[in-house]
Design a protein around this motif. Structure first.
Motif, mmCIF file in Angstrom:
data_model
loop_
_atom_site.group_PDB
_atom_site.id
_atom_site.type_symbol
_atom_site.label_atom_id
_atom_site.label_comp_id
_atom_site.label_asym_id
_atom_site.label_seq_id
_atom_site.Cartn_x
_atom_site.Cartn_y
_atom_site.Cartn_z
ATOM 1 N N GLU A 178 39.514 29.269 39.728
ATOM 2 C CA GLU A 178 38.841 28.536 40.805
ATOM 3 C C GLU A 178 38.498 29.468 41.971
ATOM 4 O OE1 GLU A 178 37.193 25.426 43.111
ATOM 5 O OE2 GLU A 178 37.483 25.747 40.961
ATOM 6 N N HIS A 179 39.390 30.388 42.272
ATOM 7 C CA HIS A 179 39.139 31.313 43.386
ATOM 8 C C HIS A 179 37.949 32.219 43.069
ATOM 9 C CE1 HIS A 179 40.458 32.665 47.250
ATOM 10 N NE2 HIS A 179 40.662 33.918 46.859
ATOM 11 N N LEU A 180 37.892 32.734 41.842
ATOM 12 C CA LEU A 180 36.747 33.552 41.438
ATOM 13 C C LEU A 180 35.455 32.750 41.528
ATOM 14 C CD1 LEU A 180 38.222 35.432 38.343
ATOM 15 C CD2 LEU A 180 37.559 36.463 40.529
ATOM 16 N N ARG A 181 35.503 31.504 41.093
ATOM 17 C CA ARG A 181 34.309 30.661 41.154
ATOM 18 C C ARG A 181 33.832 30.493 42.584
ATOM 19 N NH1 ARG A 181 32.490 25.949 42.365
ATOM 20 N NH2 ARG A 181 34.486 25.230 43.185
ATOM 21 N N ARG A 182 34.761 30.211 43.498
ATOM 22 C CA ARG A 182 34.375 29.977 44.894
ATOM 23 C C ARG A 182 33.861 31.254 45.564
ATOM 24 N NH1 ARG A 182 38.213 25.491 47.831
ATOM 25 N NH2 ARG A 182 38.712 24.220 45.996
ATOM 26 N N LEU A 183 34.550 32.357 45.326
ATOM 27 C CA LEU A 183 34.118 33.614 45.952
ATOM 28 C C LEU A 183 32.714 33.988 45.494
ATOM 29 C CD1 LEU A 183 37.365 35.803 45.737
ATOM 30 C CD2 LEU A 183 36.433 34.696 47.769
ATOM 31 N N THR A 184 32.493 33.996 44.183
ATOM 32 C CA THR A 184 31.182 34.428 43.686
ATOM 33 C C THR A 184 30.086 33.443 44.069
ATOM 34 O OG1 THR A 184 31.701 33.449 41.522
ATOM 35 C CG2 THR A 184 32.139 35.792 41.797
ATOM 36 N N ALA A 185 30.399 32.157 44.133
ATOM 37 C CA ALA A 185 29.402 31.168 44.557
ATOM 38 C C ALA A 185 28.948 31.413 45.988
ATOM 39 C CB ALA A 185 29.972 29.754 44.419
ATOM 40 N N ASN A 186 29.804 32.023 46.785
ATOM 41 C CA ASN A 186 29.474 32.301 48.181
ATOM 42 C C ASN A 186 29.059 33.757 48.401
ATOM 43 O OD1 ASN A 186 30.047 29.832 50.031
ATOM 44 N ND2 ASN A 186 31.724 29.838 48.569
ATOM 45 N N GLY A 187 28.822 34.484 47.303
ATOM 46 C CA GLY A 187 28.326 35.846 47.442
ATOM 47 C C GLY A 187 29.361 36.833 47.936
ATOM 48 N N ILE A 188 30.647 36.536 47.709
ATOM 49 C CA ILE A 188 31.734 37.431 48.112
ATOM 50 C C ILE A 188 32.280 38.097 46.854
ATOM 51 C CG2 ILE A 188 34.025 37.584 49.162
ATOM 52 C CD1 ILE A 188 33.269 35.050 50.775
ATOM 53 N N GLN A 189 32.378 39.408 46.886
ATOM 54 C CA GLN A 189 32.858 40.146 45.714
ATOM 55 C C GLN A 189 34.383 40.138 45.667
ATOM 56 O OE1 GLN A 189 32.901 44.662 45.276
ATOM 57 N NE2 GLN A 189 30.967 44.157 44.242
ATOM 58 N N PRO A 190 34.976 39.751 44.550
ATOM 59 C CA PRO A 190 36.439 39.869 44.439
ATOM 60 C C PRO A 190 36.821 41.326 44.213
ATOM 61 C CG PRO A 190 35.519 39.052 42.385
ATOM 62 C CD PRO A 190 34.373 39.135 43.348
ATOM 63 N N HIS A 191 37.878 41.747 44.865
ATOM 64 C CA HIS A 191 38.446 43.078 44.620
ATOM 65 C C HIS A 191 39.816 42.845 44.005
ATOM 66 C CE1 HIS A 191 38.668 47.497 45.543
ATOM 67 N NE2 HIS A 191 39.915 47.213 45.183
ATOM 68 N N PHE A 192 39.955 43.243 42.745
ATOM 69 C CA PHE A 192 41.151 42.919 41.974
ATOM 70 C C PHE A 192 42.282 43.884 42.316
ATOM 71 C CE2 PHE A 192 37.561 41.271 39.617
ATOM 72 C CZ PHE A 192 37.994 40.026 39.206
ATOM 73 N N GLN A 193 43.395 43.337 42.816
ATOM 74 C CA GLN A 193 44.591 44.107 43.140
ATOM 75 C C GLN A 193 45.563 43.940 41.976
ATOM 76 O OE1 GLN A 193 43.353 45.778 46.185
ATOM 77 N NE2 GLN A 193 45.420 45.475 46.878
ATOM 78 N N LEU A 194 45.753 44.984 41.183
ATOM 79 C CA LEU A 194 46.492 44.863 39.931
ATOM 80 C C LEU A 194 47.718 45.748 39.937
ATOM 81 C CD1 LEU A 194 43.476 44.904 37.456
ATOM 82 C CD2 LEU A 194 44.516 42.947 38.615
ATOM 83 N N GLY A 214 30.448 40.213 37.173
ATOM 84 C CA GLY A 214 30.023 41.059 38.281
ATOM 85 C C GLY A 214 30.684 42.416 38.201
ATOM 86 N N PRO A 215 30.437 43.277 39.187
ATOM 87 C CA PRO A 215 31.064 44.606 39.214
ATOM 88 C C PRO A 215 32.586 44.492 39.231
ATOM 89 C CG PRO A 215 29.285 44.451 40.826
ATOM 90 C CD PRO A 215 29.528 43.065 40.327
ATOM 91 N N LEU A 216 33.235 45.529 38.714
ATOM 92 C CA LEU A 216 34.694 45.508 38.600
ATOM 93 C C LEU A 216 35.290 46.568 39.520
ATOM 94 C CD1 LEU A 216 37.071 44.169 37.200
ATOM 95 C CD2 LEU A 216 36.847 45.838 35.336
ATOM 96 N N GLU A 321 25.919 42.615 44.027
ATOM 97 C CA GLU A 321 25.486 42.441 42.640
ATOM 98 C C GLU A 321 26.300 41.353 41.946
ATOM 99 O OE1 GLU A 321 25.205 45.718 39.973
ATOM 100 O OE2 GLU A 321 24.280 47.043 41.452
ATOM 101 N N GLN A 322 25.626 40.577 41.123
ATOM 102 C CA GLN A 322 26.271 39.707 40.149
ATOM 103 C C GLN A 322 25.455 39.781 38.871
ATOM 104 O OE1 GLN A 322 27.356 35.737 41.444
ATOM 105 N NE2 GLN A 322 27.929 36.421 43.476
#
Length: 350
Positions: A178-194, A214-216, A321-322
């Motif tokens: 759900e968080h990925l869906r909301r971020l990308t819907a609003n044009g915000i790139q997720p930055h994965f902290q692993l 999108g970009p990783l 980018e998406q």
């Protein structure tokens, strides 16, 4: 990631993107008053100073005037507005915990609720990135802290030590999707902290199932206590599993920060520094966030590797980018395609 014979030559490497985390939510202001901002103006000036020193990604937390880490998204909006004006080319990356600092004596150090963190997708002005954790895990930031690391700081207090020791990261599968869906819907790139290869494998599955296209941009977080530790075997094993089209930053804590960042610079990866990660230059000698940025720039210059400008960092991170399909995403990131019905044997890269 694949390394050619010339991969250590600086002319074959991407310019270095330096992330700075200069707001240290785990510290109290008295731990390092020279470097921990209090007012919004001080927060903005800290960003300007770090940008002028060479940092191009700003990892954002906000502090209230009483010194506590802010839990108010209105405070983030206020800071983001100031930052957009003061450092327009800097990549603004909001920390996905909002603030994990305890609100009072005896309170737990904890990430905010799922619903509250979802609201990061509604920030205005919107950030370029929000960091996202994958898979609920322990986040005991005290496990690798030495007595020298916490000497003379608030973390020597038993109640604060214990609450940070017991901290966990809530990041279950439903929340992540759900968080990925909301971020990308609003044009915000997720930055994965692993923190480990299993988390990276979960990200790959999300991509293969179309939950993220999108970009990783990845940060390997080697802080122990439920995460990988700052061990070179952990780093290189993780790197082997990262696809060729991803952008990888290395992060660790305290006096491991500089050695790990030096490895990152030499290997063509990207770096992260700042008082959220360490306040120590050497044992017993403090170093500010700006000084840490300058230190990385000097090392990069010695190795002949250029440091990215803000606009260059945006291109490297592919901000904005998406992608339109799972197949396009896999190809862009350098993953092998999904297996087709009836297909036997190993799948091949496009």
């Amino acid at each position: 990631m694949y390394f050619h014979d010339d991969s250590f030559f600086p002319e074959t490497q991407e310019k270095q993107v330096i992330t700075v985390a200069p707001y240290g939510p785990e510290w109290e202001v008295d731990d390092f008053p020279e470097d921990l901002p209090l007012s919004i103006d001080q927060h903005v000036q800290q960003a300007v100073n770090c940008y002028e020193a060479g940092a191009t990604v700003l990892h954002i937390h906000v502090r209230e005037l009483d010194g506590k880490g802010s839990k108010r998204l209105s405070k983030f909006n206020e800071l983001l507005a100031g930052l957009r004006e003061a450092v327009p080319d800097m990549i603004l990356q909001v920390g996905g915990s909002i603030s994990f600092a305890p609100e009072g004596e005896g309170a737990d150090a904890k990430w905010l609720s799922d619903d509250t963190r979802h609201m990061l997708a509604e920030l205005d002005p919107k950030p370029d990135q929000v960091t996202i954790a994958i898979n609920t895990s322990q986040m005991n930031i005290m496990e690798l802290m030495t007595e020298d690391d916490i000497a003379g700081t608030s973390m020597q207090r038993p109640e604060l030590y214990d609450t940070y020791r017991e901290m966990t990261v809530p990041a279950g599968p439903a929340w992540v999707e759900e968080h990925l869906r909301r971020l990308t819907a609003n044009g915000i790139q997720p930055h994965f902290q692993l923190s480990s290869i299993p988390q990276l494998e979960t990200v790959e599955r999300l991509i293969r199932r179309g939950k993220y296209m999108g970009p990783l941009n990845l940060t390997w977080v080697g802080i122990g206590g439920g995460f990988d530790g700052p061990n070179p075997y952990n780093i290189t094993n993780f790197m082997q599993r990262v696809p060729d089209g991803a952008m990888l930053t290395l992060e660790t804590l305290m006096r491991s920060v500089l050695p790990v960042n030096t490895l990152a610079i030499a290997m063509g990866l990207h770096t992260r520094c700042g008082n959220e990660d360490t306040i120590w230059r050497h044992k017993g000698e403090k170093i500010t966030s700006v000084e840490q940025v300058r230190q990385l720039v000097r090392i990069s210059n010695e190795l002949g590797r250029e440091v990215a400008t803000g606009k260059e960092a945006r291109d490297i991170y592919r901000i904005g980018e998406q992608y339109d399909s799972v197949d396009e995403t896999l190809a862009k990131l350098g993953y092998a395609p999904n297996r087709q019905p009836g297909q036997l044997g190993f799948t091949q890269h496009a």
